[in-house]
Each structure stands twice: as structure tokens, then as C-alpha cells.
Scaffold this active site. Sequence first.
Site, PDB file in Angstrom:
ATOM      1  N   THR A 115       0.867  -1.163   0.000  1.00  0.00           N
ATOM      2  CA  THR A 115       0.000   0.000   0.000  1.00  0.00           C
ATOM      3  C   THR A 115       0.906   1.215   0.000  1.00  0.00           C
ATOM      4  O   THR A 115       2.034   1.130   0.472  1.00  0.00           O
ATOM      5  CB  THR A 115      -0.856   0.040   1.288  1.00  0.00           C
ATOM      6  OG1 THR A 115      -1.425  -1.238   1.534  1.00  0.00           O
ATOM      7  CG2 THR A 115      -1.951   1.066   1.203  1.00  0.00           C
ATOM      8  N   ARG A 154     -12.544  -8.940  -3.751  1.00  0.00           N
ATOM      9  CA  ARG A 154     -12.184  -8.565  -2.379  1.00  0.00           C
ATOM     10  C   ARG A 154     -11.687  -7.129  -2.309  1.00  0.00           C
ATOM     11  O   ARG A 154     -10.953  -6.649  -3.166  1.00  0.00           O
ATOM     12  CB  ARG A 154     -11.105  -9.512  -1.860  1.00  0.00           C
ATOM     13  CG  ARG A 154     -10.571  -9.184  -0.447  1.00  0.00           C
ATOM     14  CD  ARG A 154      -9.280  -8.398  -0.504  1.00  0.00           C
ATOM     15  NE  ARG A 154      -8.649  -8.295   0.828  1.00  0.00           N
ATOM     16  CZ  ARG A 154      -7.586  -7.537   1.098  1.00  0.00           C
ATOM     17  NH1 ARG A 154      -7.042  -6.817   0.143  1.00  0.00           N
ATOM     18  NH2 ARG A 154      -7.074  -7.500   2.315  1.00  0.00           N
ATOM     19  N   VAL A 155     -12.129  -6.395  -1.294  1.00  0.00           N
ATOM     20  CA  VAL A 155     -11.667  -5.041  -1.020  1.00  0.00           C
ATOM     21  C   VAL A 155     -11.131  -5.010   0.402  1.00  0.00           C
ATOM     22  O   VAL A 155     -11.766  -5.524   1.321  1.00  0.00           O
ATOM     23  CB  VAL A 155     -12.803  -4.008  -1.176  1.00  0.00           C
ATOM     24  CG1 VAL A 155     -12.326  -2.617  -0.762  1.00  0.00           C
ATOM     25  CG2 VAL A 155     -13.319  -3.995  -2.610  1.00  0.00           C
ATOM     26  N   GLY A 156      -9.951  -4.427   0.576  1.00  0.00           N
ATOM     27  CA  GLY A 156      -9.350  -4.342   1.898  1.00  0.00           C
ATOM     28  C   GLY A 156      -9.693  -3.051   2.607  1.00  0.00           C
ATOM     29  O   GLY A 156     -10.714  -2.401   2.343  1.00  0.00           O
ATOM     30  N   ASP A 157      -8.799  -2.640   3.500  1.00  0.00           N
ATOM     31  CA  ASP A 157      -9.084  -1.487   4.353  1.00  0.00           C
ATOM     32  C   ASP A 157      -8.759  -0.145   3.714  1.00  0.00           C
ATOM     33  O   ASP A 157      -9.318   0.880   4.107  1.00  0.00           O
ATOM     34  CB  ASP A 157      -8.280  -1.612   5.648  1.00  0.00           C
ATOM     35  CG  ASP A 157      -6.770  -1.554   5.384  1.00  0.00           C
ATOM     36  OD1 ASP A 157      -6.276  -2.406   4.619  1.00  0.00           O
ATOM     37  OD2 ASP A 157      -6.096  -0.668   5.928  1.00  0.00           O
ATOM     38  N   THR A 194      -1.180   0.364   6.500  1.00  0.00           N
ATOM     39  CA  THR A 194      -0.683  -0.610   5.545  1.00  0.00           C
ATOM     40  C   THR A 194      -0.500  -1.932   6.272  1.00  0.00           C
ATOM     41  O   THR A 194       0.175  -1.997   7.296  1.00  0.00           O
ATOM     42  CB  THR A 194       0.651  -0.173   4.907  1.00  0.00           C
ATOM     43  OG1 THR A 194       1.204  -1.267   4.167  1.00  0.00           O
ATOM     44  CG2 THR A 194       1.664   0.284   5.944  1.00  0.00           C
ATOM     45  N   GLY A 195      -1.124  -2.971   5.751  1.00  0.00           N
ATOM     46  CA  GLY A 195      -0.999  -4.262   6.426  1.00  0.00           C
ATOM     47  C   GLY A 195      -2.103  -5.209   6.006  1.00  0.00           C
ATOM     48  O   GLY A 195      -2.682  -5.064   4.927  1.00  0.00           O
ATOM     49  N   TRP A 196      -2.389  -6.167   6.855  1.00  0.00           N
ATOM     50  CA  TRP A 196      -3.391  -7.177   6.563  1.00  0.00           C
ATOM     51  C   TRP A 196      -4.763  -6.538   6.747  1.00  0.00           C
ATOM     52  O   TRP A 196      -5.270  -6.377   7.851  1.00  0.00           O
ATOM     53  CB  TRP A 196      -3.206  -8.360   7.497  1.00  0.00           C
ATOM     54  CG  TRP A 196      -3.916  -9.595   7.068  1.00  0.00           C
ATOM     55  CD1 TRP A 196      -4.985  -9.705   6.239  1.00  0.00           C
ATOM     56  CD2 TRP A 196      -3.606 -10.936   7.476  1.00  0.00           C
ATOM     57  NE1 TRP A 196      -5.371 -11.004   6.100  1.00  0.00           N
ATOM     58  CE2 TRP A 196      -4.544 -11.793   6.846  1.00  0.00           C
ATOM     59  CE3 TRP A 196      -2.637 -11.484   8.315  1.00  0.00           C
ATOM     60  CZ2 TRP A 196      -4.529 -13.172   7.040  1.00  0.00           C
ATOM     61  CZ3 TRP A 196      -2.619 -12.865   8.501  1.00  0.00           C
ATOM     62  CH2 TRP A 196      -3.558 -13.694   7.860  1.00  0.00           C
ATOM     63  N   GLY A 197      -5.398  -6.160   5.637  1.00  0.00           N
ATOM     64  CA  GLY A 197      -6.564  -5.305   5.651  1.00  0.00           C
ATOM     65  C   GLY A 197      -7.735  -5.785   6.457  1.00  0.00           C
ATOM     66  O   GLY A 197      -8.465  -4.983   7.054  1.00  0.00           O
TER      67      GLY A 197
END
Length: 330
Positions: free
Chosen positions: A179, A207-210, A229-232
Site C-alpha cells: 500500500t 475482495r476489497v481491503g481497508d 498498511t498491512g493485513w486489511g
Amino acid sequence: MTHATPLVLVIHGGAGVIRRDMNPAKEKAVRAAMSKALHDGYAQLKAGKPAIDAVTAAITVLEDDAHFNAGKGSVFTHDGKNEMDAAVMEGESLRAGAVAGVQRVKNPILLARAVMEHSAHIMLIGEGAEAFAREQGITLVDPAYFRTEERWQQWQKALQEDSGKKPHDDQAAAKHFGTVGAVALDSAGHLAAGTSTGGMTDKRWGRVGDSPIIGAGTYANAWCAVSGTGWGEFYLRTVAAHEICMKVSLLGEPVQRAAAEVINQEIPSMGGNGGAIALDANGNIAMPFNTDGMFRGWIGADGVPHVAVYDDEPDPTNHQPAPAAPSSTE
């Protein structure tokens, strides 16, 4: 006598599995791109422009560089496509804009800003977002623009792991990361935040993350601005960016403590990992992360871009050592 508001810009280029044996040429190129992003964004602040101008200028540089998982360097989905998400938010006005699942937008962060400024909505997705982009004169490109050999090979490796032909290794962890983001404080004392991402390698089903979710991966108010930034999935579950800002604005916690509590304690306790950049209205910076490294940079009163990658590089935050990060394999 009142003190002048400090001009501050902080950026990140992703947290995750960042090895010290990274190709030297690649590391040099990444650091150079981060420095350019800081330079271009800070120039906006020095010119008296609002924080949102600095945020979008910095992120555009990173989106245009194939070393980062955003824009040009976006990763491939399970179906072999590049799907990008982005969001921006202004702290003083609480205006926000976001896009998700776009495949032809050269700079998603500019489209997110256009959504904020020129629509009655906050989030647009997919084909609708791209139709809006055409109306707004946002640059669209052929999807082939986003194909890079490095990302293609990462996708091929992920597909082999999916099929059981190759054992899972760091790629399984790395697929959750990638990110770019920025937070800025302008001469009026206003904050802004922005985040852009190419998503997760081998992701499925749209899929959509954070990153484009206001409050999860991106948030700003009058006291605090955050880009994660990371595991959403874990940033979504904790509404991480908003929680950091609420600790600052409602509980009066220092931004470094607030960010560390969420990133280095709450998220790892649930099994997630990653990092964030945060900035408060007094110009105090936080850059916590609980992974091998995080591409991060900052520029303030000295006007000199500072860039760091690994966990033992000096930075102005003096963040507490992170707890051991859990594995992020699926």
C-alpha cells in the site's frame, strides 16, 4: 507570540516482509522514489497549498513507480487482473472520497479526490467509478499499463502455491501487504490523509481491503490523520485509522502512543500485522509497524526528505519495539 504551524508530510510505501538482502539497485530506486514523493508533496505545503494537495502529489509519485503496490505496480488478482483502491480525507471538513475495484485508472488517488470534490458520494466502485473518471477527465489507460514482470511472476508463484505444486513461503505472508499512503499538516493547521493500493496478490471475488474504507485504512479529523498498511481484514475489524484518531482527539493520548496501541498491540492480538503512519495537529509523527520493515519517510521543518526501511533505522518517533509479529499465512 503564537508559534507558526509546522509543515509536515509523512509517507509510507507498505509494510511487510522486507528482507535486508533486497537487491541493492531496487532498494536505491525505492528510496529515491520515496524521496521524490516527499519533495513533490512538501513543495505543495511550502507554496501554501492545503494538506490534501501534498497528500495527492506524494501518492501520485508512488502510484507512478512500479516498485510499489499501487497504480503502475499493482499486483494481480486470482483472475489475472489489476484492481486498485484508494481514498482521501480532509481532517478539518471531514470530507472524504474513495474508489474500489478500478482497472483502468492511472492514478486512483486522483479519482478518489475527484469523488470527494465533485460528487455527492463518498465511495464509487468498478465500472461506475471509471465512468465518473471519464466525466471528470481523469486519465484512463489500457489495463496492460499495469502489467509488470515482477508482479506477474509473483502471481504465477501464488497460483502454483494454490494448486499445491509449490510449498507456501514468504509469498503467502507478503500477499497481504503493499500500500502507499501519506498524511500532511499544512500552514493553516489542517490535516489530510490518503491511501492507495493494488490490493492483495491472488485475491478473489472482488475482495476489497481497508485502504479505501474511511476509518479503517484512511482517516483524518482536526486532530489526527492516519494511513495504514498491512493485513486489511484486521484493519477493517478494528477500524484502525479511526481508533487511532479517537484516542488522540477524545482521550488526549499522544499520537505515538495511540498508534502503537492499535498497530503493535490490538491488531497483533487478533492475529494480524502491518503498520501505519500518523500525524497530529502539532506536527508530531508516529510510524509504528510490527513487520520486518516498512517503507516510510518524512519531511518537516528542515525541508530534507528522510527515508527509512528497516526496523532499526532511526526515525523521529522513537516508537516502542514491536512485539513478535504473528504469521499472516492463510
